[in-house]
Design a protein around this motif. Sequence first.
Motif, PDB file in Angstrom:
ATOM      1  N   LYS A 174       0.803  -1.215   0.000  1.00 55.74           N
ATOM      2  CA  LYS A 174       0.000   0.000   0.000  1.00 55.74           C
ATOM      3  C   LYS A 174       0.843   1.274   0.000  1.00 55.74           C
ATOM      4  CE  LYS A 174      -3.794  -2.220   2.510  1.00 55.74           C
ATOM      5  NZ  LYS A 174      -4.631  -2.182   3.731  1.00 55.74           N
ATOM      6  N   GLU A 175       2.058   1.188   0.557  1.00 54.13           N
ATOM      7  CA  GLU A 175       2.883   2.382   0.685  1.00 54.13           C
ATOM      8  C   GLU A 175       3.670   2.712  -0.583  1.00 54.13           C
ATOM      9  OE1 GLU A 175       1.314   3.222   4.073  1.00 54.13           O
ATOM     10  OE2 GLU A 175       2.932   4.453   3.272  1.00 54.13           O
ATOM     11  N   ARG A 176       3.566   1.862  -1.590  1.00 58.07           N
ATOM     12  CA  ARG A 176       4.370   2.047  -2.814  1.00 58.07           C
ATOM     13  C   ARG A 176       4.126   3.416  -3.458  1.00 58.07           C
ATOM     14  NH1 ARG A 176       6.897  -0.452  -7.168  1.00 58.07           N
ATOM     15  NH2 ARG A 176       6.313   0.393  -9.203  1.00 58.07           N
ATOM     16  N   TYR A 177       2.851   3.774  -3.637  1.00 62.50           N
ATOM     17  CA  TYR A 177       2.519   5.032  -4.315  1.00 62.50           C
ATOM     18  C   TYR A 177       3.084   6.228  -3.551  1.00 62.50           C
ATOM     19  CZ  TYR A 177      -0.159   8.936  -6.160  1.00 62.50           C
ATOM     20  OH  TYR A 177      -0.526  10.140  -6.701  1.00 62.50           O
ATOM     21  N   ASN A 178       2.850   6.261  -2.228  1.00 65.10           N
ATOM     22  CA  ASN A 178       3.330   7.387  -1.431  1.00 65.10           C
ATOM     23  C   ASN A 178       4.853   7.469  -1.420  1.00 65.10           C
ATOM     24  OD1 ASN A 178       0.747   8.219  -0.755  1.00 65.10           O
ATOM     25  ND2 ASN A 178       0.681   6.959   1.108  1.00 65.10           N
ATOM     26  N   SER A 183       4.718  10.592 -15.170  1.00 65.29           N
ATOM     27  CA  SER A 183       4.261  10.108 -13.872  1.00 65.29           C
ATOM     28  C   SER A 183       5.468   9.898 -12.973  1.00 65.29           C
ATOM     29  CB  SER A 183       3.493   8.800 -14.034  1.00 65.29           C
ATOM     30  OG  SER A 183       4.363   7.767 -14.476  1.00 65.29           O
ATOM     31  N   ASP A 184       5.246   9.870 -11.667  1.00 68.04           N
ATOM     32  CA  ASP A 184       6.360   9.725 -10.731  1.00 68.04           C
ATOM     33  C   ASP A 184       7.155   8.450 -10.988  1.00 68.04           C
ATOM     34  OD1 ASP A 184       4.389  11.117  -8.024  1.00 68.04           O
ATOM     35  OD2 ASP A 184       5.746  12.109  -9.439  1.00 68.04           O
ATOM     36  N   GLU A 185       6.464   7.351 -11.223  1.00 71.94           N
ATOM     37  CA  GLU A 185       7.147   6.074 -11.452  1.00 71.94           C
ATOM     38  C   GLU A 185       7.931   6.094 -12.758  1.00 71.94           C
ATOM     39  OE1 GLU A 185       6.198   1.253 -11.609  1.00 71.94           O
ATOM     40  OE2 GLU A 185       4.668   2.687 -10.951  1.00 71.94           O
ATOM     41  N   ILE A 192       7.032   6.347  -3.684  1.00 72.43           N
ATOM     42  CA  ILE A 192       7.534   6.791  -4.986  1.00 72.43           C
ATOM     43  C   ILE A 192       7.228   8.262  -5.205  1.00 72.43           C
ATOM     44  CG2 ILE A 192       7.175   6.574  -7.479  1.00 72.43           C
ATOM     45  CD1 ILE A 192       6.982   3.585  -7.124  1.00 72.43           C
ATOM     46  N   SER A 193       6.038   8.687  -4.794  1.00 69.01           N
ATOM     47  CA  SER A 193       5.642  10.091  -4.978  1.00 69.01           C
ATOM     48  C   SER A 193       6.545  11.029  -4.174  1.00 69.01           C
ATOM     49  CB  SER A 193       4.183  10.271  -4.551  1.00 69.01           C
ATOM     50  OG  SER A 193       3.800  11.632  -4.655  1.00 69.01           O
TER      51      SER A 193
END
Length: 239
Positions: free
Chosen positions: A195-199, A219-221, A201-202
Amino acid sequence: MANTTIITGQYVQINQTPASVGERIIARLIDMVIIILYLFATISFFNKVPTLVLYQVSYLLFIILPAVCYSLLFEVFNHGQSIGKMIMNIRVVMADGSSPTFGAYLLRWLLYLIDFTITGGLGLIFILMTKKSQRIGDLAAGTMVIKLNDYRKINVSLDEYSHLEANYHPVFPQAGDLSLEQINVIEKALSVDGKERYNYISQLSGKIKELLGINTQLSDEKFLETLVKDYQYYAYVDI
């Protein structure tokens, strides 16, 4: 002479062989001959022409400064190689295999005075004693001088890996200023699951954009992935 081995974020083994003391000395002697010839030619020219306006300024700009800054100018604008280094097929790189920044070139150039001139050759002792054959200026700047033949063999092997396509064109030149450790942090962020992947990476993407002064619509990724590829290009391919 022992090789310097680096494992990149893509688990590609990079072997760098430090240039020998003899190769560095010969390269320096070649550079000194070139500087002497340049001084002889320019001084002869200035002595033959009539007195020029701002003669002393011209003398400084066209004779003294180019001779004094010879090594710095060539290394900055010629991928870490003076003419002597080109002939001897050696090159200045960062100890992690990446391309040096201007600050690194400047620091090792400034410390040449301590390495050889003031101390009478203390830098030579450091080259002989350190594992990566680094003089004081190299240790301070985080640089080393390597044999370019071995470095080129590495580039051939890199073509076999899919992380850097043939004829790849970098997007962000600022990637060349990153260190191997910073790239490894980016690699770890991209490999995070959950769940923490998006935050994660952002936040990392935002910090890097601020650090490097980058503004992009990616995009951030995608931005982080592109940055890693650009780093590989500048560090190991753009010679």
